[in-house]
Motif scaffolding. Sequence first.
Motif, PDB file in Angstrom:
ATOM      1  N   MET A   1     -10.234  -6.384   2.524  1.00  0.00           N
ATOM      2  CA  MET A   1     -11.432  -6.606   3.322  1.00  0.00           C
ATOM      3  C   MET A   1     -11.091  -6.678   4.798  1.00  0.00           C
ATOM      4  SD  MET A   1     -14.143  -9.502   2.724  1.00  0.00           S
ATOM      5  CE  MET A   1     -13.614  -9.503   1.018  1.00  0.00           C
ATOM      6  N   ARG A   2     -12.005  -6.174   5.639  1.00  0.00           N
ATOM      7  CA  ARG A   2     -11.642  -5.934   7.043  1.00  0.00           C
ATOM      8  C   ARG A   2     -10.354  -5.130   7.075  1.00  0.00           C
ATOM      9  NH1 ARG A   2     -13.862 -10.497   9.859  1.00  0.00           N
ATOM     10  NH2 ARG A   2     -16.031 -10.376   9.231  1.00  0.00           N
ATOM     11  N   GLN A   3     -10.256  -4.125   6.211  1.00  0.00           N
ATOM     12  CA  GLN A   3      -9.009  -3.372   6.198  1.00  0.00           C
ATOM     13  C   GLN A   3      -8.885  -2.559   7.481  1.00  0.00           C
ATOM     14  OE1 GLN A   3      -8.988  -1.116   2.552  1.00  0.00           O
ATOM     15  NE2 GLN A   3      -9.886   0.684   3.471  1.00  0.00           N
ATOM     16  N   ALA A   4     -10.023  -2.279   8.133  1.00  0.00           N
ATOM     17  CA  ALA A   4      -9.973  -1.745   9.490  1.00  0.00           C
ATOM     18  C   ALA A   4     -10.256  -2.917  10.425  1.00  0.00           C
ATOM     19  CB  ALA A   4     -11.037  -0.673   9.666  1.00  0.00           C
ATOM     20  N   GLY A   5      -9.560  -2.962  11.557  1.00  0.00           N
ATOM     21  CA  GLY A   5      -9.855  -4.064  12.475  1.00  0.00           C
ATOM     22  C   GLY A   5      -8.731  -4.370  13.436  1.00  0.00           C
ATOM     23  N   ARG A   6      -8.813  -5.576  13.977  1.00  0.00           N
ATOM     24  CA  ARG A   6      -8.002  -5.904  15.149  1.00  0.00           C
ATOM     25  C   ARG A   6      -6.501  -5.979  14.916  1.00  0.00           C
ATOM     26  NH1 ARG A   6     -11.973 -10.730  16.655  1.00  0.00           N
ATOM     27  NH2 ARG A   6     -11.741 -10.794  14.413  1.00  0.00           N
ATOM     28  N   TYR A   7      -6.060  -6.031  13.645  1.00  0.00           N
ATOM     29  CA  TYR A   7      -4.605  -6.077  13.420  1.00  0.00           C
ATOM     30  C   TYR A   7      -3.980  -4.685  13.571  1.00  0.00           C
ATOM     31  CZ  TYR A   7      -5.145  -3.967   8.837  1.00  0.00           C
ATOM     32  OH  TYR A   7      -5.418  -3.085   7.824  1.00  0.00           O
ATOM     33  N   MET A   8      -4.823  -3.645  13.742  1.00  0.00           N
ATOM     34  CA  MET A   8      -4.292  -2.283  13.895  1.00  0.00           C
ATOM     35  C   MET A   8      -4.371  -1.856  15.355  1.00  0.00           C
ATOM     36  SD  MET A   8      -5.634  -0.280  10.516  1.00  0.00           S
ATOM     37  CE  MET A   8      -4.321   0.915  10.526  1.00  0.00           C
ATOM     38  N   ARG A  40      -2.919   4.873   7.258  1.00  0.00           N
ATOM     39  CA  ARG A  40      -1.721   4.072   7.544  1.00  0.00           C
ATOM     40  C   ARG A  40      -1.234   3.227   6.369  1.00  0.00           C
ATOM     41  NH1 ARG A  40      -0.644   3.201  13.012  1.00  0.00           N
ATOM     42  NH2 ARG A  40       1.216   2.145  12.346  1.00  0.00           N
ATOM     43  N   ILE A  41      -2.146   2.906   5.436  1.00  0.00           N
ATOM     44  CA  ILE A  41      -1.818   1.969   4.359  1.00  0.00           C
ATOM     45  C   ILE A  41      -2.158   2.645   3.033  1.00  0.00           C
ATOM     46  CG2 ILE A  41      -2.337  -0.348   3.428  1.00  0.00           C
ATOM     47  CD1 ILE A  41      -3.606  -0.830   6.306  1.00  0.00           C
ATOM     48  N   ILE A 299      -8.648  -9.665   6.380  1.00  0.00           N
ATOM     49  CA  ILE A 299      -7.361  -9.693   7.088  1.00  0.00           C
ATOM     50  C   ILE A 299      -7.560 -10.321   8.465  1.00  0.00           C
ATOM     51  CG2 ILE A 299      -5.506  -8.285   8.103  1.00  0.00           C
ATOM     52  CD1 ILE A 299      -5.983  -6.183   6.072  1.00  0.00           C
ATOM     53  N   LEU A 300      -6.637 -11.179   8.869  1.00  0.00           N
ATOM     54  CA  LEU A 300      -6.745 -11.817  10.182  1.00  0.00           C
ATOM     55  C   LEU A 300      -6.136 -10.914  11.259  1.00  0.00           C
ATOM     56  CD1 LEU A 300      -5.735 -15.300   8.854  1.00  0.00           C
ATOM     57  CD2 LEU A 300      -7.993 -14.654   9.739  1.00  0.00           C
ATOM     58  N   PRO A 301      -6.679 -11.027  12.495  1.00  0.00           N
ATOM     59  CA  PRO A 301      -6.232 -10.129  13.575  1.00  0.00           C
ATOM     60  C   PRO A 301      -4.728 -10.194  13.852  1.00  0.00           C
ATOM     61  CG  PRO A 301      -8.186 -11.361  14.270  1.00  0.00           C
ATOM     62  CD  PRO A 301      -7.789 -11.903  12.937  1.00  0.00           C
ATOM     63  N   GLN A 302      -4.103 -11.364  13.653  1.00  0.00           N
ATOM     64  CA  GLN A 302      -2.684 -11.514  14.002  1.00  0.00           C
ATOM     65  C   GLN A 302      -1.743 -11.047  12.883  1.00  0.00           C
ATOM     66  OE1 GLN A 302      -5.050 -13.801  13.535  1.00  0.00           O
ATOM     67  NE2 GLN A 302      -4.268 -15.882  13.345  1.00  0.00           N
ATOM     68  N   THR A 303      -2.286 -10.437  11.839  1.00  0.00           N
ATOM     69  CA  THR A 303      -1.477  -9.992  10.694  1.00  0.00           C
ATOM     70  C   THR A 303      -0.594  -8.800  11.081  1.00  0.00           C
ATOM     71  OG1 THR A 303      -3.297 -10.644   9.273  1.00  0.00           O
ATOM     72  CG2 THR A 303      -1.642  -9.191   8.301  1.00  0.00           C
ATOM     73  N   HIS A 307       3.353  -5.805   7.104  1.00  0.00           N
ATOM     74  CA  HIS A 307       3.197  -6.613   5.897  1.00  0.00           C
ATOM     75  C   HIS A 307       2.091  -6.060   4.998  1.00  0.00           C
ATOM     76  CE1 HIS A 307       5.356 -10.610   7.061  1.00  0.00           C
ATOM     77  NE2 HIS A 307       6.103  -9.547   7.213  1.00  0.00           N
ATOM     78  N   VAL A 308       1.028  -5.581   5.611  1.00  0.00           N
ATOM     79  CA  VAL A 308      -0.071  -5.017   4.823  1.00  0.00           C
ATOM     80  C   VAL A 308       0.406  -3.739   4.125  1.00  0.00           C
ATOM     81  CG1 VAL A 308      -2.472  -4.260   4.861  1.00  0.00           C
ATOM     82  CG2 VAL A 308      -1.690  -5.950   6.524  1.00  0.00           C
ATOM     83  N   GLN A 309       1.134  -2.930   4.887  1.00  0.00           N
ATOM     84  CA  GLN A 309       1.676  -1.686   4.301  1.00  0.00           C
ATOM     85  C   GLN A 309       2.621  -2.004   3.148  1.00  0.00           C
ATOM     86  OE1 GLN A 309       3.245  -0.343   8.102  1.00  0.00           O
ATOM     87  NE2 GLN A 309       1.855   1.425   8.105  1.00  0.00           N
ATOM     88  N   ALA A 310       3.504  -2.978   3.376  1.00  0.00           N
ATOM     89  CA  ALA A 310       4.489  -3.330   2.353  1.00  0.00           C
ATOM     90  C   ALA A 310       3.794  -3.890   1.106  1.00  0.00           C
ATOM     91  CB  ALA A 310       5.477  -4.349   2.913  1.00  0.00           C
TER      92      ALA A 310
END
Length: 321
Positions: A1-8, A40-41, A299-303, A307-310
Amino acid sequence: MRQAGRYMSEYMALRKKHSLLEICRIPDLATTVTMQPVNRIEVDAAILFSDLLLPLEPMGIRFDFVAGEGPAIENPIRSAADIDALRRFDPRESLAHVLTAIGQIQRELAGRVPLIGFAGAPFTLASYAIEGGHSNNFAKTKALMYGEPEAWHKLCAFLADLISDYLSAQIDAGVDCVQVFDSWVGALNSRDYREFIMPHTKRIFDSLEGKGVPTIHFGVGTRSILGDIRDAGGDVIGADWRTPIDEAWNVIGPDRGVQGNLDPTLLLGPIERVFAAADDILDRIGGRPGHIFNLGHGILPQTPLSHVQALAHYVHRQSAR
Ligand code: CP3
């Protein structure tokens, strides 16, 4: 969820030039952002880039997103008269840009992964419309719900009709699945859920039967009302990380799928701990079909993206075993 967003970083680069609402309203931009995580993921689905609050504007509730604070509503609902003044609109006209984006995204995806559309459920939408922004205790929302039940039911019936129509339009435009977010409904106990919410949310799911796409019903902090949420509808029920997923599935029952339920803040810690938590979820599922691996919330912006990819890669590898 929020897989698109500020962590990218590619999302942030686009956000330097455009507001969140612009990205939601311009189909080319919504398409670009929807594709960012897909490229990317190793995600198994694309999520339409839009926002839960978009339907508020055409019904006459003006809002914006304030940096660092979240949504801010200019003219929140405060009375039965405000509810009477809400405008019924045709999503095929007022939210046509979302439907255009769906067509564009599907062309770009070209069958690579399915596309998930979404909308908010009555409690969560009503809570933003009434509180005027985020709330910790939903005091204004509950004051209206308990104090003016007739007005409350009128508002929720209005929202349920609109959301049914909007989701149906998304399905006609080509999404492969729809998710209904009742993110904040965990603020209610079972009795209040069944009295004030269930009839309305159930109407949304009932209206989508026969439309030929699976439905997901999601909320946060819903441990004590999972069975009620299931009764309201959804082929798949979302569970957050507070409930072990096997326990959640036992409550939900064998005739539905489950989605979840890794704590998104785990992704801020060491990757070994993320993998251990993913193993725990997969062990509890034990290979049973009908599980969608997901985070329990956004997903939080600072993620770290790495780690998400892994995690996505790890879950694919482990579940293939
Ligand atoms: O990739 C995806 O998941 C699709 C995009 C998506 C967004 N919002 C974009 C967005 C989805 C599925 C939503 C749903 C949504 N919006 C929900 C339900 C899901 C949940 O989180 O429980 C809710 C409650 C909203 C309302 C909303 N939108 C809030 C409360 C906020 C501010 C919170 C924050 O993190 O600042 C938003 C802003 C928002 N919507 C962002 C994104 C990517 C933040 C990014 C930005 O400001 O650019």
